[in-house]
Design an enzyme around this catalytic site. Sequence first.
Site, PDB file in Angstrom:
ATOM      1  N   LYS A  80       0.834  -1.198   0.000  1.00 40.14           N
ATOM      2  CA  LYS A  80       0.000   0.000   0.000  1.00 40.14           C
ATOM      3  C   LYS A  80       0.869   1.248   0.000  1.00 40.14           C
ATOM      4  CE  LYS A  80      -3.846  -1.896   2.769  1.00 40.14           C
ATOM      5  NZ  LYS A  80      -4.925  -1.741   1.786  1.00 40.14           N
ATOM      6  N   ARG A 110     -10.199 -11.697   2.231  1.00 38.96           N
ATOM      7  CA  ARG A 110     -11.051 -12.767   1.703  1.00 38.96           C
ATOM      8  C   ARG A 110     -10.337 -14.123   1.752  1.00 38.96           C
ATOM      9  NH1 ARG A 110     -11.710  -9.505  -3.791  1.00 38.96           N
ATOM     10  NH2 ARG A 110     -11.197  -7.823  -2.343  1.00 38.96           N
TER      11      ARG A 110
HETATM   12  N1  BES Z   1      -8.094  -3.928   4.577  1.00 42.31           N
HETATM   13  C1  BES Z   1      -8.232  -3.544   3.222  1.00 42.31           C
HETATM   14  C2  BES Z   1      -9.508  -2.776   2.948  1.00 42.31           C
HETATM   15  C3  BES Z   1      -9.555  -1.384   3.507  1.00 42.31           C
HETATM   16  C4  BES Z   1      -8.887  -0.353   2.904  1.00 42.31           C
HETATM   17  C5  BES Z   1     -10.305  -1.133   4.637  1.00 42.31           C
HETATM   18  C6  BES Z   1      -8.951   0.920   3.429  1.00 42.31           C
HETATM   19  C7  BES Z   1     -10.394   0.140   5.163  1.00 42.31           C
HETATM   20  C8  BES Z   1      -9.704   1.172   4.559  1.00 42.31           C
HETATM   21  C9  BES Z   1      -8.220  -4.767   2.322  1.00 42.31           C
HETATM   22  O1  BES Z   1      -7.400  -5.793   2.744  1.00 42.31           O
HETATM   23  C10 BES Z   1      -7.712  -4.320   1.000  1.00 42.31           C
HETATM   24  O2  BES Z   1      -6.593  -3.910   0.927  1.00 42.31           O
HETATM   25  N2  BES Z   1      -8.552  -4.414  -0.007  1.00 42.31           N
HETATM   26  C11 BES Z   1      -8.198  -3.995  -1.312  1.00 42.31           C
HETATM   27  C12 BES Z   1      -8.704  -5.026  -2.286  1.00 42.31           C
HETATM   28  C13 BES Z   1      -8.203  -4.832  -3.678  1.00 42.31           C
HETATM   29  C14 BES Z   1      -6.715  -5.098  -3.742  1.00 42.31           C
HETATM   30  C15 BES Z   1      -8.953  -5.770  -4.583  1.00 42.31           C
HETATM   31  C16 BES Z   1      -8.825  -2.640  -1.570  1.00 42.31           C
HETATM   32  O3  BES Z   1      -9.944  -2.417  -1.139  1.00 42.31           O
HETATM   33  O4  BES Z   1      -8.167  -1.801  -2.172  1.00 42.31           O
HETATM   34 MN    MN Z   2      -5.403  -5.541   2.137  1.00 44.21          MN
END
Ligand code: BES
Ligand code: MN
Length: 487
Positions: free
Chosen positions: A267, A341
């Site tokens: 990230k 997931r």
């Molecule tokens: N934990 C995150 C989702 C999230 C992001 C929650 C920001 C709260 C605030 C999750 O693990 C994630 O990174 N999801 C990705 C999925 C994508 C790579 C398909 C997302 O939402 O960007």
């Molecule tokens: Mn994630």
Amino acid sequence: MHIHSSAQPLVQAKTDILLVFFPENPKAGKSLPEAVSFFLREFEKTKQFSGKKGEAIWVHRPKGLQSEWLLLFGLGNISKIDETTLIARIGHGIRVSLSKKRPAVAIGFHDVKVPPASLVNLTGIAAHHAAYQFDQYKPEPGTKPAFEPKITIHGGRVASPLKEINAIGDAISYAKNIANQPPNVITPATLAKEAVTLGKKFKLSVAVWDEQRLKKEGFGGILAVGNGSENSPRFIRIDYRGGRSGAAPVCVVGKAITFDSGGISIKPSDRMDEMKFDKCGGVAVLGILRAVATLKLKINVTGLIASAENLPSSTAYRPGDLVKNLSGKYIEVLNTDAEGRIVLSDALTYASRLKPRAIVDLATLTGACIVALGSEAAGLMGNDARLIAQLEKAAEHSGERLWQLPLYTEFHDKVKSDIGFVKNTAGREGGTSTAATFLNAFVEDSIPWAHLDIAGTAWTTKEESHRAKGATGFGVGVVVEWLRGLR
Ligand code: BES
Ligand code: MN
Ligand code: ZN
């Protein structure tokens, strides 16, 4: 914290602060003690107070009252607001009253047309949120002035529901306390320790799968996500048995990524610190079990928490990996940041094997959910219309909003993998629904299942007028409210 209720008339309350809530342009009425009425008329006359939203007037040593302070607080136009907004407005008033740093606060209402029992309940929840603060790591521990709020709600004829609201409020605050812990304190192992401690205190049986046992039993999803970190993953099972022995349990499943860096699909560093809150789904499960045990509900509940730390390293899982999860099926990893997931696929497989009467999972699963709903509601998806309707009703009562998003059949094709069973990303479009569709693939169709995407509601990034910045405990209130309705 214990919120009290009292049938005693407001004027007689010997207290530090008397907090009286008014709607916009309140009607004078007999229900309002003359001593308070006097001040209301005075401030209305001088146009200082008309009950507008957030309007606050302090009176020191009010004539005719037993309290040191009187606080008139405006709730604004409440004719068209829902429970969530009402909780927030009441909470705002309580936060203003607590800012005086005087412990004893007595609360009354005038001309607020909400059934008394439900007003008392909503005020109780508001008070728990308003009084919560996370100051464990502030300088000079122990030297802070002792300030335990003692909040009493007047005018509620019913005293018993507050016992239940206090149980729920305490469970919410407990969940906040764990969720707010930094990621160097709460790791999968220490989260499991918290579960064990909770189990001892509330007579719940707790089982913990360490890395070795996860390997032996084939929890390939949790292991893959956790493999990049020295802090090895855990699977946690907590059993509450309040129903008939042998009666099918309800399974409550939570995602507990103690820190989500994204892994190899790392990230951006901006606001990455907030990813300590990626454990909030699993932490909510702890809070739910605590409340269920305190309330002694007459059902069986099994909590399941999938916990790992998602870090990049030479041992981390990678985009391109094929991961064999607990069901024996292969997950194609396209993005290591879609890790929630993957860990949940093991937990949902495990849950399905218990033949539960229903499964509800909670997860900070997708950023897309925040795009769709902001932080005003959690996403609600599932395979069973009756369960969805029950949860929607519980959401209203608890003030924790849920909003349904679709699980169209078309989404199933989008998560299919060319080389395995499913792939862990299906692009940006409909990201919350495709994530839930992925989860759906690991739940047996005959089991009613619902998924709560709490990405937008699990924490706040700013101090709010009705609650502190940080974890919100979201999920505990609505799920416990739903469970209370089961028999
Ligand atoms: N934990 C995150 C989702 C999230 C992001 C929650 C920001 C709260 C605030 C999750 O693990 C994630 O990174 N999801 C990705 C999925 C994508 C790579 C398909 C997302 O939402 O960007
Ligand atoms: Mn994630
Ligand atoms: Zn995550």
